[in-house]
Design an enzyme around this catalytic site. Structure first.
Site, mmCIF file in Angstrom:
data_model
loop_
_atom_site.group_PDB
_atom_site.id
_atom_site.type_symbol
_atom_site.label_atom_id
_atom_site.label_comp_id
_atom_site.label_asym_id
_atom_site.label_seq_id
_atom_site.Cartn_x
_atom_site.Cartn_y
_atom_site.Cartn_z
ATOM 1 N N GLY A 429 0.834 -1.197 0.000
ATOM 2 C CA GLY A 429 0.000 0.000 0.000
ATOM 3 C C GLY A 429 0.869 1.247 0.000
ATOM 4 O O GLY A 429 2.001 1.261 -0.498
ATOM 5 N N SER A 430 0.370 2.312 0.619
ATOM 6 C CA SER A 430 1.017 3.619 0.513
ATOM 7 C C SER A 430 2.362 3.730 1.217
ATOM 8 O O SER A 430 3.068 4.727 1.033
ATOM 9 C CB SER A 430 0.072 4.697 1.058
ATOM 10 O OG SER A 430 -1.078 4.798 0.232
ATOM 11 N N VAL A 431 2.739 2.749 2.041
ATOM 12 C CA VAL A 431 4.079 2.835 2.644
ATOM 13 C C VAL A 431 5.167 2.655 1.588
ATOM 14 O O VAL A 431 6.353 2.892 1.865
ATOM 15 C CB VAL A 431 4.267 1.816 3.793
ATOM 16 C CG1 VAL A 431 3.403 2.194 4.988
ATOM 17 C CG2 VAL A 431 3.969 0.397 3.344
#
Length: 686
Positions: A429-431
């Site tokens: 995801g956004s990490v």
């Protein structure tokens, strides 16, 4: 043809036939026969060797006994590299005699070390089936010198002390201790335990009545003997008190492996158990025996050979008339202790935070707490400080043995407490966005100050995408790199990946260690990029979806260039003996861009609109990145969500980088679930 010539030809034919007959009936020499016998011995063909034995030798042993004796001894003693050497004498006149004597040398490897001996063998000329031949006058001394009929081969072992597993401060994570072994005094023949005692014993030990009765009826059991039934941890005092109060029930202390940190380190450390027949078959050439315990999971399994050490072994001939003769002896070599970079206190703090402080009880799995994984790293040295998987199990109970109901409960638990999540790869995801930004900046695909016009909550490259859109939570326009981080804008990073291009983006991810074997002391799955052949896949990968996956340890390592500000990616290590401060990748991002991204990640926490603003504290400065990875089959479906948060202490010299992933955060605040827990962890460590 004249008569004289005919007579001469007839004489030649008769002479030739005679010579041929003489050649066919030539007796083998004793050394040829013994050489054949030696050849069969080296090949382990004991059944065929029997045919070479003299009549006297065969009177003392049958072919079946001869074959089985050799095979059993060689198998029990783990005989390998067998080499029987017989050098034929240059001048041998023994063929004209009734007996012949030769010397042979035997060399072999055994469980107790090398065995070498020199022995004389006697061959006798005997008539069998109207033919004379040479036969070995075999006796048990051929197996080992000095062995006679009635003697026995004895194999005794002294178990090695298993090496302990320690944390960075010397605290024991796997230590050698003691447990109670619970048993009963066997009743008199024909008697049995009183029904109430049997009922309570069965309940307290979680052991079927039939199993207790089977143990008591074993062939070796005699009245009054102690019959062991089950082992119980030393700290289970209440149960022990109830057990010893029962008639005929007794306990004794026995050595056992102990796991002081129980569930918090269970997946990392694992546990040991008795070696199985299948395991022994695979490992017997490495010195394992049927009496050994062996690592079943975790580092106990990964480092088993180092921890196990080598048992002391002695091979002895037990004489029928008394006394013994040592054939080979290997001294005991205790296993080596292993020191980890793990901080046991931090490990416990993180696990307790994820599990809600709940602990397994009585061999079952605690039902409270989150499902997920977390890890911690020193970003300047690469030392792994914690590796957590939740939910977990009690390794002490697993080592001592589950009851059938307990094992079923653990195996059928929908939350999969036996699954080691920190070794697995997940959609980040956004990490992943800091990595995407680093790759895009390095390729000149984006500029930090450039404002990108993005309208609405969804976007697609063009109509060729059909009904597929990239969506975002926070609307706003224009969006520069700083705002894209603060608001975690999926559309901005999808466009950044597309501007970078498939080849350059994939090459950039590989620079960050994707598609590369981890080279880590604990076996981790390899992080992967997946198929980027379609623009949709490339766009999705830019914000950590698509097919891109990474392990939590790799994720931490990928953040080190931003945390340490150098742009260098640190190699994560787990063993204290490994050199700290190693570079896995040098200058994966420029120092300038690393500092720039680190500043933006600080604003993810400090900015009131930042996705991790919940983690802002007055007395501690955190920087980090949130992420929510949606797990679904296709767009339009409602999938489950994994919430991520990676954070570090950004004031002064950062020494703690923590990553956490929590499964099933949909409808619970998404990434705010791990953000809150990671914040609490830092607060507890102040």
């Amino acid at each position: 043809m004249s008569r004289g010539l005919k007579v001469w030809l007839l004489f030649l034919v008769v002479l030739g036939a005679g010579l041929t007959a003489a050649g066919c009936s030539k007796e083998p020499t004793p050394q040829e026969r013994f050489a054949e016998y030696i050849s069969l011995w080296n090949e382990g063909k004991f059944d065929k060797m029997y045919g070479y034995l003299s009549n006297d030798a065969k009177k003392n042993i049958s072919q079946e006994e001869f074959t089985s004796r050799y095979e059993k001894i060689y198998d029990d003693l783990q005989i390998t590299d067998l080499k029987i050497d017989f050098k034929k004498p240059k001048e041998d006149k023994q063929a004209d005699q009734e007996q012949a004597k030769y010397t042979y040398t035997a060399k072999m490897s055994s469980i107790a070390g090398p065995i070498t001996f020199t022995q004389d063998a006697t061959l006798k000329k005997q008539e069998k089936d109207d033919k004379a031949n040479w036969y070995v006058d075999w006796n048990p001394g051929f197996i080992f010198p000095g062995m006679q009929e009635g003697d026995k081969i004895s194999l005794s072992t002294v178990p090695a002390k298993r090496g302990e597993i320690l944390d960075r401060n010397g605290s024991g994570l796997a230590v050698n201790g003691q447990v109670y072994e619970v048993g009963v005094s066997a009743p008199d023949a024909g008697a049995t335990l009183a029904a109430p005692v049997m009922e309570q014993l069965s309940a307290l030990l979680k052991m079927p009545r039939e199993s207790i009765e089977k143990a008591l009826s074993a062939g070796w059991v005699k009245p009054g003997m102690f019959v062991p039934l089950k082992k119980v941890p030393m700290d289970d005092q209440e149960r022990i008190a109830q057990l010893v109060a029962l008639e005929s029930v007794k306990t004794r202390k026995v050595d056992a492996r102990i796991y002081p940190y129980r569930e918090s380190a269970a997946h990392l450390i694992g546990y040991v158990g008795p070696i199985t027949a299948d395991e022994l078959e695979k490992l017997k050439d490495k010195g394992y025996t049927s009496k050994d315990v062996i690592g079943k999971r975790g580092l106990e399994q990964v480092l088993d050979e180092q921890l196990k050490g080598g048992s002391g072994v002695k091979i002895v001939i037990k004489k029928k008339v008394g006394g013994e003769k040592v054939i080979a002896e290997k001294p005991v070599a205790d296993g080596k202790d292993v020191k980890l970079t793990i901080d046991a206190n931090l490990q416990s703090v993180i696990f307790d935070e994820m599990s809600g402080g709940s602990r397994a009880s009585g061999g079952t799995v605690a039902t409270a707490g989150e499902v997920g994984t977390a890890a911690a790293l020193n970003p300047t040295t690469g030392e792994t400080l914690a590796l957590v998987s939740s939910p977990s199990f009690d390794p002490n109970q697993a080592m001592l043995g589950y009851s059938a109901d307990e094992r079923k409960s653990v195996q059928e638990d929908a939350r999969q407490p036996l699954l080691t999540r920190f070794k697995m790869t997940y959609a980040p995801g956004s990490v992943l966005k800091p990595v995407t930004a680093a790759v895009a900046l390095g390729n000149g695909a984006i500029r930090p100050e450039e404002a990108v016009e993005i309208q609405g909550p969804k976007w697609q490259k063009d109509s060729s995408w059909g009904g597929y859109f990239v969506t975002r939570v926070h609307e706003g326009s224009p969006i520069n790199l700083e705002k894209a981080f603060v608001y975690s804008d999926n559309i901005y990073f999808a466009q950044a990946a597309l501007k970078t291009g498939k080849e350059a983006f994939a090459a950039g991810l590989k620079q960050f260690g994707f598609e590369e074997k981890p080279g880590y002391a604990y076996p981790l799955e390899t992080s992967k990029i997946g198929d980027l052949s379609r623009d949709i896949a490339l766009a999705d990968s830019g914000y950590g979806q698509g097919q891109v996956e990474m392990s939590i340890v790799h994720l931490l390592s990928a953040y080190t260039p931003f945390v340490n500000g150098s742009g260098d990616m640190m190699k994560p290590i787990l063993l204290a003996e490994e050199e700290s401060g190693q570079l896995l990748k040098k200058a994966v991002v420029s120092a300038e861009n690393a500092g720039l991204i680190a500043g933006y990640l600080r604003k993810v926490v400090s900015d009131p609109g930042g996705t991790a603003h919940v983690a802002e504290m007055a007395d501690m400065t955190l920087a980090g990145k949130t992420g929510t990875a949606e797990i679904k089959q296709k767009q339009g479906e409602t999938g489950t969500e994994n919430g991520w948060f990676v954070a570090w202490n950004a004031d002064g010299s950062p020494n703690l980088l923590v990553a956490m992933m929590v499964e099933g955060v949909q409808d619970r605040g998404g990434s705010k679930v791990p953000v809150t827990m990671v914040k609490d962890i830092f607060m507890k460590l102040k």
